[in-house]
Scaffold this active site. Sequence first.
Site, PDB file in Angstrom:
ATOM      1  N   HIS A 128       6.300  -3.376  -3.360  1.00 21.25           N
ATOM      2  CA  HIS A 128       5.898  -3.994  -2.085  1.00 21.25           C
ATOM      3  C   HIS A 128       6.179  -3.049  -0.911  1.00 21.25           C
ATOM      4  CE1 HIS A 128       5.667  -7.441   0.886  1.00 21.25           C
ATOM      5  NE2 HIS A 128       6.465  -6.641   1.556  1.00 21.25           N
ATOM      6  N   GLU A 129       7.396  -2.548  -0.868  1.00 15.84           N
ATOM      7  CA  GLU A 129       7.778  -1.718   0.293  1.00 15.84           C
ATOM      8  C   GLU A 129       6.977  -0.417   0.338  1.00 15.84           C
ATOM      9  OE1 GLU A 129      10.042  -4.795   1.466  1.00 15.84           O
ATOM     10  OE2 GLU A 129       9.252  -3.081   2.554  1.00 15.84           O
ATOM     11  N   HIS A 132       3.837  -0.866   2.129  1.00 15.61           N
ATOM     12  CA  HIS A 132       3.953  -0.689   3.589  1.00 15.61           C
ATOM     13  C   HIS A 132       3.976   0.791   3.944  1.00 15.61           C
ATOM     14  CE1 HIS A 132       4.499  -4.880   4.389  1.00 15.61           C
ATOM     15  NE2 HIS A 132       5.743  -4.981   3.964  1.00 15.61           N
ATOM     16  N   HIS A 138       1.382  -7.283   5.380  1.00 13.97           N
ATOM     17  CA  HIS A 138       1.599  -8.417   4.478  1.00 13.97           C
ATOM     18  C   HIS A 138       0.262  -9.090   4.187  1.00 13.97           C
ATOM     19  CE1 HIS A 138       6.111  -8.681   5.479  1.00 13.97           C
ATOM     20  NE2 HIS A 138       5.899  -8.007   4.353  1.00 13.97           N
TER      21      HIS A 138
END
Lengths: 442, 93
Positions: A128-129, A132, A138
């Site tokens: 997930h990170e 980014h 998101h």
Amino acid sequence: RKSRGRRSAGLAWTKRNISWKVKTYPQEAWLSRETIRVLMHYALKVWSEATPLTFHEVGGPRADISVEFLHLDHQDGYPFDGPGGMVAHAFFPRDPQRAGHVHFDSDEDWTFRSPDDYGTDLFAVAVHEFGHSLGLAHSPSKRSIMRPYYQGPVGDPLQYQLQADDCVDIQRLYGSRVLHSTEKPESSSLLPDPPSLPHDFPALRSEEFPDRCSSSIDAVAQIRGETFFFKGQYFWRLTHGRHLTSLRPALSAAFWRGLPRSLGKVDTVYERHTDHRILFFSGPLYWVFKDNGVEEGYPRPVTDFGLPQGGVDAAFSWPHDRKTYFFKGGLQWSYDEATGRMDEGSPTHTALGGQLPTPVDDMLSGSDGEVYVFKGRQYWKLERHSLKLEIGYPRSIARDWLDCTGELYPPLSAPTSPPTRAKLQPDWRGPQLEVERCVCPS
Amino acid sequence: RSVPTPADESGEVVAWLMQYGYLPPADPITGQLQTWEAVTSAIRVMQRFAGIPETGIPDDATLGLIRMPRCSLPDVLPEKLPERKNGRLWRKR
């Protein structure tokens, strides 16, 4: 083209080869440092499998993506809050000070292959990170790894693959790996896959094929919306989104079935608007291809069109008036594809004369009617209907079309003797790797 | 005057909504409290983004998500704050 520039300044990394390192580890952790590094490797691999990006670990102080396990308020505007709550964050590529910083809360119980209800799965959060870090925000989609809420482990890091939504989102930023690799093109591509090379076909050696950042171009064509740049016996291919599908050119005769292997160069190529056949011209001959297989009875002499025996320099088929224009030296012919006849009065002195150096290498009509003129390593753009030269040209083909962002050899304005290949070939391996210790992650 | 948000009841919710970009941060100059209407519509936006029923109130499903471990980046990325002229908030239509 401009949007590409904007994209690199904003939401995505401009480089494809991105370095990473784990800068600090959690004080007390269930997981060993090796396990943490391996999990980071696999979490990045997830994104490299869907894009042309590659990630390599570095030991030195400078890394594009630096991972840290931090505690409570660590002065970046996003303080952690102890176990639970906020577990991690990462900053977007456009963040001037913090791009590439990835922070995990060292107060969490980071786990790997633990029961769903125990601890926080490090691999899931890391994927997930890193999303980014590469520019994704998101997502409201419940299946997406970019959903802001921690939803438990995502399974085995060796098996994990991005959901379709996430693939689409990341490829919107970086293009897809398939289109940028020399592996087999996707079955969905409009042109069928190239045949396997015959056993006696000369093997591709790196010193043989042309360097896209320093070569002039022989011919350019837009075929089914993709742009093909031909040089010698090779070609580069750009997707509809104008992403280079591979840094290495492909062998023309290996893809365009029926094109002679001995053909030294192609003078011009265009897709005929009437039946979407693709026509290749070289010297006194031309070939007609249906998709990427040559039609029966070709090659034939270019005099079929009423052109001079010696062949042409350039041609483009203009959707605007459905005619094809041929150029040789200072002359131009206009050919009516519908009637299959040269227009009365052809040839005339080319209208380009006053604006552009002739003879040109090739011309290309873009999807909305603009026309590009290519000569040497530069190109010009002509306005859609008036065919007047647009200001701000000539520009570099290598930089605008073939992904050469570094210094171009030799600089466009100063013609110098062709530099050696070693100097030309940029070092794609990225910065020198200072190795402290090697871990085999798989 | 709009009814101030009963802070004791939902300070956690308001703080969370501000933390993740659903509510603009409280106005440091005027100290103006978030109006309940603003909180209600912010809760709806959060519920829509999370894919749960849009009730506009901090019901169990909403509180469950608010207390769930998560990434600390906002869900609603900070856009250009509305311009401020002679003390009044001008919102772009």
